[in-house]
Enzyme design. Structure first.
Site, mmCIF file in Angstrom:
data_model
loop_
_atom_site.group_PDB
_atom_site.id
_atom_site.type_symbol
_atom_site.label_atom_id
_atom_site.label_comp_id
_atom_site.label_asym_id
_atom_site.label_seq_id
_atom_site.Cartn_x
_atom_site.Cartn_y
_atom_site.Cartn_z
ATOM 1 N N ALA A 1 4.464 -8.270 44.231
ATOM 2 C CA ALA A 1 4.476 -7.182 45.520
ATOM 3 C C ALA A 1 7.008 -7.017 46.356
ATOM 4 O O ALA A 1 7.002 -6.748 46.214
ATOM 5 C CB ALA A 1 4.251 -7.836 46.696
ATOM 6 N N GLY B 1 -1.324 -6.932 47.052
ATOM 7 C CA GLY B 1 -1.877 -8.172 47.157
ATOM 8 C C GLY B 1 -2.696 -8.810 47.432
ATOM 9 O O GLY B 1 -3.450 -10.469 48.482
ATOM 10 N N THR B 2 -3.595 -8.224 47.195
ATOM 11 C CA THR B 2 -5.683 -8.606 47.611
ATOM 12 C C THR B 2 -6.432 -8.954 46.141
ATOM 13 O O THR B 2 -5.920 -7.342 45.266
ATOM 14 C CB THR B 2 -6.432 -7.756 48.377
ATOM 15 N N SER B 3 -7.359 -9.508 45.847
ATOM 16 C CA SER B 3 -7.912 -9.200 44.939
ATOM 17 C C SER B 3 -9.111 -8.437 45.458
ATOM 18 O O SER B 3 -9.878 -8.090 44.687
ATOM 19 C CB SER B 3 -8.157 -10.309 44.521
ATOM 20 N N ASN C 1 -0.223 -4.905 42.446
ATOM 21 C CA ASN C 1 -0.658 -6.391 42.586
ATOM 22 C C ASN C 1 -0.621 -6.968 41.420
ATOM 23 O O ASN C 1 -0.409 -6.289 40.125
ATOM 24 C CB ASN C 1 -2.802 -6.129 43.011
ATOM 25 N N GLN D 1 -5.319 -8.816 55.884
ATOM 26 C CA GLN D 1 -6.006 -9.607 56.301
ATOM 27 C C GLN D 1 -5.980 -10.946 56.472
ATOM 28 O O GLN D 1 -6.059 -12.145 55.781
ATOM 29 C CB GLN D 1 -6.921 -9.643 54.971
ATOM 30 N N HIS E 1 -8.712 -10.394 59.801
ATOM 31 C CA HIS E 1 -9.479 -11.631 60.302
ATOM 32 C C HIS E 1 -8.683 -11.870 61.378
ATOM 33 O O HIS E 1 -9.337 -13.213 61.067
ATOM 34 C CB HIS E 1 -9.075 -11.841 59.069
ATOM 35 N N CYS F 1 -10.231 -28.044 75.400
ATOM 36 C CA CYS F 1 -9.964 -27.130 76.478
ATOM 37 C C CYS F 1 -10.234 -27.914 77.662
ATOM 38 O O CYS F 1 -10.905 -28.724 77.491
ATOM 39 C CB CYS F 1 -11.525 -25.980 75.811
ATOM 40 N N ARG G 1 -2.216 -25.062 57.284
ATOM 41 C CA ARG G 1 -2.100 -24.221 57.363
ATOM 42 C C ARG G 1 -0.924 -24.030 57.769
ATOM 43 O O ARG G 1 0.035 -22.912 57.349
ATOM 44 C CB ARG G 1 -3.101 -23.013 56.651
HETATM 45 C C1 BV8 Z 1 -18.425 -9.034 57.684
HETATM 46 C C2 BV8 Z 1 -9.564 -15.554 57.796
HETATM 47 C C3 BV8 Z 1 -21.192 -8.383 59.322
HETATM 48 C C4 BV8 Z 1 -10.148 -16.546 57.822
HETATM 49 C C5 BV8 Z 1 -11.454 -14.394 55.328
HETATM 50 C C6 BV8 Z 1 -21.226 -6.922 51.267
HETATM 51 C C7 BV8 Z 1 -21.492 -7.682 49.911
HETATM 52 C C8 BV8 Z 1 -21.116 -8.478 49.711
HETATM 53 C C9 BV8 Z 1 -20.441 -9.866 50.919
HETATM 54 C C10 BV8 Z 1 -20.344 -9.488 52.052
HETATM 55 C C11 BV8 Z 1 -20.604 -8.347 52.072
HETATM 56 N N1 BV8 Z 1 -20.487 -7.102 53.428
HETATM 57 C C12 BV8 Z 1 -20.545 -8.661 54.149
HETATM 58 C C13 BV8 Z 1 -20.247 -10.150 53.354
HETATM 59 C C14 BV8 Z 1 -19.746 -11.053 53.779
HETATM 60 C C15 BV8 Z 1 -18.561 -11.318 53.235
HETATM 61 C C16 BV8 Z 1 -17.698 -11.188 51.905
HETATM 62 O O1 BV8 Z 1 -16.779 -10.499 51.834
HETATM 63 N N2 BV8 Z 1 -17.943 -12.076 50.999
HETATM 64 C C17 BV8 Z 1 -17.567 -11.751 49.412
HETATM 65 C C18 BV8 Z 1 -16.738 -13.065 49.291
HETATM 66 C C19 BV8 Z 1 -18.343 -11.380 48.547
HETATM 67 N N3 BV8 Z 1 -17.532 -10.658 54.221
HETATM 68 C C20 BV8 Z 1 -17.889 -11.083 55.733
HETATM 69 O O2 BV8 Z 1 -18.506 -12.237 55.705
HETATM 70 C C21 BV8 Z 1 -16.882 -10.326 56.368
HETATM 71 N N4 BV8 Z 1 -17.686 -10.336 57.743
HETATM 72 O O3 BV8 Z 1 -18.956 -8.383 57.160
HETATM 73 O O4 BV8 Z 1 -19.577 -9.453 59.337
HETATM 74 C C22 BV8 Z 1 -22.160 -9.055 58.141
HETATM 75 C C23 BV8 Z 1 -22.023 -10.172 58.275
HETATM 76 C C24 BV8 Z 1 -22.670 -10.871 57.399
HETATM 77 C C25 BV8 Z 1 -23.698 -9.933 56.312
HETATM 78 C C26 BV8 Z 1 -23.310 -8.573 56.654
HETATM 79 C C27 BV8 Z 1 -22.079 -8.379 57.128
HETATM 80 C C28 BV8 Z 1 -16.255 -11.560 57.242
HETATM 81 C C29 BV8 Z 1 -14.899 -11.186 55.603
HETATM 82 C C30 BV8 Z 1 -13.414 -12.294 57.185
HETATM 83 C C31 BV8 Z 1 -13.536 -13.693 56.434
HETATM 84 N N5 BV8 Z 1 -12.301 -14.035 56.584
HETATM 85 N N6 BV8 Z 1 -10.369 -15.090 56.278
HETATM 86 C C32 BV8 Z 1 -9.262 -17.543 57.102
HETATM 87 O O5 BV8 Z 1 -8.021 -16.900 56.697
HETATM 88 O O6 BV8 Z 1 -9.236 -19.037 57.125
HETATM 89 S S1 BV8 Z 1 -11.244 -13.639 54.464
HETATM 90 C C33 BV8 Z 1 -9.896 -14.139 53.429
HETATM 91 O O7 BV8 Z 1 -10.296 -13.689 52.001
HETATM 92 C C34 BV8 Z 1 -8.720 -13.463 54.315
HETATM 93 O O8 BV8 Z 1 -8.377 -13.621 55.106
HETATM 94 C C35 BV8 Z 1 -8.440 -12.316 52.008
HETATM 95 O O9 BV8 Z 1 -9.971 -10.667 53.499
HETATM 96 C C36 BV8 Z 1 -9.831 -12.827 51.935
HETATM 97 C C37 BV8 Z 1 -8.459 -13.751 50.518
HETATM 98 O O10 BV8 Z 1 -8.432 -12.508 49.542
HETATM 99 P P1 BV8 Z 1 -6.698 -12.206 49.714
HETATM 100 O O11 BV8 Z 1 -5.774 -12.462 50.741
HETATM 101 O O12 BV8 Z 1 -7.107 -11.085 48.428
HETATM 102 O O13 BV8 Z 1 -6.082 -13.775 48.860
HETATM 103 P P2 BV8 Z 1 -7.431 -13.920 46.881
HETATM 104 O O14 BV8 Z 1 -6.285 -15.184 47.262
HETATM 105 O O15 BV8 Z 1 -8.374 -13.708 46.456
HETATM 106 O O16 BV8 Z 1 -5.726 -12.276 46.377
HETATM 107 C C38 BV8 Z 1 -5.004 -12.475 46.235
HETATM 108 C C39 BV8 Z 1 -3.988 -11.840 45.440
HETATM 109 O O17 BV8 Z 1 -2.884 -11.452 45.928
HETATM 110 C C40 BV8 Z 1 -4.607 -11.933 43.430
HETATM 111 O O18 BV8 Z 1 -5.448 -10.916 43.140
HETATM 112 C C41 BV8 Z 1 -3.274 -12.323 43.168
HETATM 113 O O19 BV8 Z 1 -3.636 -11.483 41.970
HETATM 114 C C42 BV8 Z 1 -2.406 -11.365 43.511
HETATM 115 N N7 BV8 Z 1 -0.786 -11.997 43.717
HETATM 116 C C43 BV8 Z 1 -0.667 -13.473 44.261
HETATM 117 N N8 BV8 Z 1 0.904 -13.040 44.317
HETATM 118 C C44 BV8 Z 1 1.201 -11.767 44.419
HETATM 119 C C45 BV8 Z 1 -0.263 -11.272 44.289
HETATM 120 N N9 BV8 Z 1 0.034 -9.417 44.442
HETATM 121 C C46 BV8 Z 1 1.658 -9.649 43.913
HETATM 122 N N10 BV8 Z 1 2.461 -10.075 44.748
HETATM 123 C C47 BV8 Z 1 2.035 -11.095 44.428
HETATM 124 N N11 BV8 Z 1 3.747 -12.212 44.612
HETATM 125 ZN ZN ZN Z 2 -13.254 -23.773 77.597
#
Ligand code: BV8
Ligand code: ZN
Length: 232
Positions: free
Chosen positions: A218, A174-176, A200, A88, A106, A135, A53
């Site tokens: 976007a 641009g987020t799901s 989006n 994000q 993030h 390290c 990446r």
């Molecule tokens: C946490 C970094 C406390 C790493 C990332 C409540 C309910 C259920 C689950 C949970 C909850 N609370 C917490 C959770 C767990 C979890 C979560 O949310 N799980 C999901 C799957 C349900 N959350 C966590 O773990 C968070 N921590 O809450 O801690 C806690 C812990 C445990 C339990 C409870 C509480 C931490 C989450 C962060 C994870 N790290 N990234 C890396 O990048 O490698 S998340 C990563 O995925 C991204 O950062 C981003 O957030 C996500 C991807 O989403 P998007 O960016 O929106 O991308 P995606 O591809 O999905 O969508 C793109 C969109 O763009 C599409 O809709 C498409 O149509 C559109 N698009 C495409 N092209 C275009 C466009 N739009 C416009 N123009 C274009 N050209």
């Molecule tokens: Zn170290």
């Protein structure tokens, strides 16, 4: 207040989390790789994924969506009006476009942290020479990103809450809108009386909740909006 996701970087050639992973990564689910468990189990593979990446991001340029948001931020600052950009994304393309004070919800894949002594260093050279990175203390180094199951940085959460308290207009771009806590921000902003807008390519779980849901790219819609509103 603006919250962006992978869709904002799509037009810069960076695959979103929805796009099926290519080549040797096709068999992996990003949500499995982006976890502390995966790194503990197989730090080499996770480090190679992030390096793949990094190479994509290193070759990417900010697109018109990034540039429009950078212009907006500068314009609001000149007007002494509040403008908070939270992302994000871990690619730092907003900063490359000129956006300042970007809140990285993030983290970023350009800074790496030792899992033993915690020391952090920026790593811009691609590709890495070793997997995983080591390290000086011998500890394995990980990307300074927030993995699933990990808490967001305190300052990012504080900035988000402050902006949610005071924003009059909230943009989700641009987020799901699936990953929490970012996925709940539009709802919170709305509950606090702010007007809400989504840009989006596809409908999302918040599309019907937003006052305006603009479906499309976007990189086309944002510059058009800025032009229409500010006549630039
Ligand atoms: C946490 C970094 C406390 C790493 C990332 C409540 C309910 C259920 C689950 C949970 C909850 N609370 C917490 C959770 C767990 C979890 C979560 O949310 N799980 C999901 C799957 C349900 N959350 C966590 O773990 C968070 N921590 O809450 O801690 C806690 C812990 C445990 C339990 C409870 C509480 C931490 C989450 C962060 C994870 N790290 N990234 C890396 O990048 O490698 S998340 C990563 O995925 C991204 O950062 C981003 O957030 C996500 C991807 O989403 P998007 O960016 O929106 O991308 P995606 O591809 O999905 O969508 C793109 C969109 O763009 C599409 O809709 C498409 O149509 C559109 N698009 C495409 N092209 C275009 C466009 N739009 C416009 N123009 C274009 N050209
Ligand atoms: Zn170290």
């Amino acid at each position: 207040m603006v919250v962006t996701g992978a869709g904002v970087s799509a037009e810069s050639g960076i695959p979103t989390f929805r796009d099926p992973l290519e080549g040797l990564w096709a068999k992996y689910d990003p949500r499995e790789l982006a976890t502390p468990e995966a790194f503990a189990r197989d730090p080499e593979t996770v480090t190679r994924w992030y390096d793949w990446r990094r190479q994509k991001c290193a070759g990417a340029k900010p697109n018109p969506a990034h540039l429009a948001l950078a212009w907006l931020g500068k314009h609001f600052q000149e007007q002494n009006r509040c403008f908070t950009l939270l992302t994000q994304n871990v690619d730092r393309l907003h900063q490359a476009a000129g956006s300042r004070n970007v809140v990285e919800l993030h983290g970023t894949l350009w800074i790496w942290r030792c899992t033993r002594c915690g020391i952090e260093h920026e790593e811009r050279e691609v590709p890495f020479k070793e997997y995983p990175l080591r390290c000086a203390c011998g500890g394995a180094r990980r990307p300074a990103v927030v993995w699933f199951g990990e808490l967001l940085p305190d300052d990012a959460i504080q900035n988000a809450h402050d902006a949610l308290e005071s924003c009059d207009l909230f943009f989700s771009i641009g987020t799901s809108a699936v990953v929490e806590p970012a996925a709940s921000f539009l709802h919170t902003a709305r509950r606090r009386g702010a007007k809400t807008a989504e840009i989006n390519r596809e409908p999302t779980p918040v599309s019907r909740m937003a006052d305006w849901s603009l479906q499309g790219s976007a990189g086309e819609i944002l510059p058009g909006l800025v032009q229409r509103v500010f006549g630039i």
